[in-house]
Design an enzyme around this catalytic site. Sequence first.
Site, PDB file in Angstrom:
ATOM      1  CD  GLN A 100      44.695  37.205  32.389  1.00  0.00           C
ATOM      2  OE1 GLN A 100      44.101  36.995  33.437  1.00  0.00           O
ATOM      3  NE2 GLN A 100      44.461  38.268  31.638  1.00  0.00           N
ATOM      4  CE1 TYR A 187      44.742  41.345  40.877  1.00  0.00           C
ATOM      5  CE2 TYR A 187      44.105  41.442  38.569  1.00  0.00           C
ATOM      6  CZ  TYR A 187      43.768  41.256  39.896  1.00  0.00           C
ATOM      7  OH  TYR A 187      42.470  40.985  40.255  1.00  0.00           O
ATOM      8  NE  ARG A 234      42.338  41.695  29.330  1.00  0.00           N
ATOM      9  CZ  ARG A 234      41.232  41.723  30.067  1.00  0.00           C
ATOM     10  NH1 ARG A 234      41.284  41.526  31.373  1.00  0.00           N
ATOM     11  NH2 ARG A 234      40.057  41.939  29.501  1.00  0.00           N
ATOM     12  N   GLY A 324      33.467  39.932  27.840  1.00  0.00           N
ATOM     13  CA  GLY A 324      33.663  39.334  29.139  1.00  0.00           C
ATOM     14  C   GLY A 324      32.390  38.746  29.716  1.00  0.00           C
TER      15      GLY A 324
END
Length: 373
Positions: A100, A187, A234, A324
């Site tokens: 990622q 982000y 994502r 996760g």
Amino acid sequence: MSRKLFSRYSLASLVLPNRIVMAPMNRNRATDSQLAASAMTARYYAQRASAGLIIAEGTPVSPQARGCACTPGIYSTAQIAGWRQVTTAVHDQGGRIYLQLWHVGRVGHCGLRADASPPVGPSTIALHNDRVPVLDGGKEPVLQPCDPPRALRTEEVRAIVVDFARAARNAMAAGFDGVEIHAANGYLFDQFRCPYLNDRADAYGGATHKRWRFLLETTAAVAEAIGSERVGVRISPLGTAHEMQPDPAPLFTYGYLACQLDQLGIRYLHVYDQSGNWIHDPQSDLLQHLRACYSGTMILCGGFDRERAEAALRNDCGDLIAFGKHFIANPDLVERLRIGAPLAHWNASTIYKGGAQGYIDYPTLQEEAHSER
């Protein structure tokens, strides 16, 4: 019960033995001066190689992109070599692994960069309550309030597009099977998407298509660098992490993005529901709309267990299911889900602490049985 979760799935040239994805999770274990992944990190991911696909943790594409202490990067020769240890270990165990690619934007602190430069974002709007881990003269990171960001100049936005393309090529040099662009969780790309934060008057602000331009230009550049079949994105619709506000028109905003990503031909769209709520509703307008707008592989993430995962696959809401935190304490999560074994619980105090404890010392079922004997 349906067993679709354990069926094979073709992701471009990768044949996944099951539809279980290990979601990207920061673990903050890069403690050397080069901020490179270590042999311990290689062991961590190799322990979890039975996942259909591993998406390795958010990895800064440049020194400017950093938002946490001790996160390994992908912008130097030493970091490429460190990640090569990881991909080799995973592949030796028969696994598949993406990286990622990450830029935190305004979620940062001056102490995370050698030049003490402030975090950057679409605007100068600062976070009020968020804190980030910073090495403040000691070995252990301490949480510090985020510093106010500096607004990126137009030419700097375009330079970050180049950073992502370079990082993608570095990831391929390190042996990854592909990359995921992190456009979720408040982000940088999510900040540009947000009409409450993005007050720009240039080509990257204003109308919805302009606010998505940064992400779409980056995705196109990464796809050109390594091939669209190796690229995923994502997103986190309706998410409120890092003091974000839900989009005022999510069906239009994310539908537009999904259609554009579909035209770019990227391999997958990774949809994360931070609430663990709407993503489990097969009648969700947002989920159905995303499925209709994007024809590629869709990964769903957010509060899944085996029953919910099977239901989502059975209802054709997605193609792969990401887990996760369960992967933190259950390196053999795939086997535990397969046989219905109890899941171990993670120790929250060691998730970001550093060292082997709470990282590579969680036992598998087989190891537990052996220790009991």
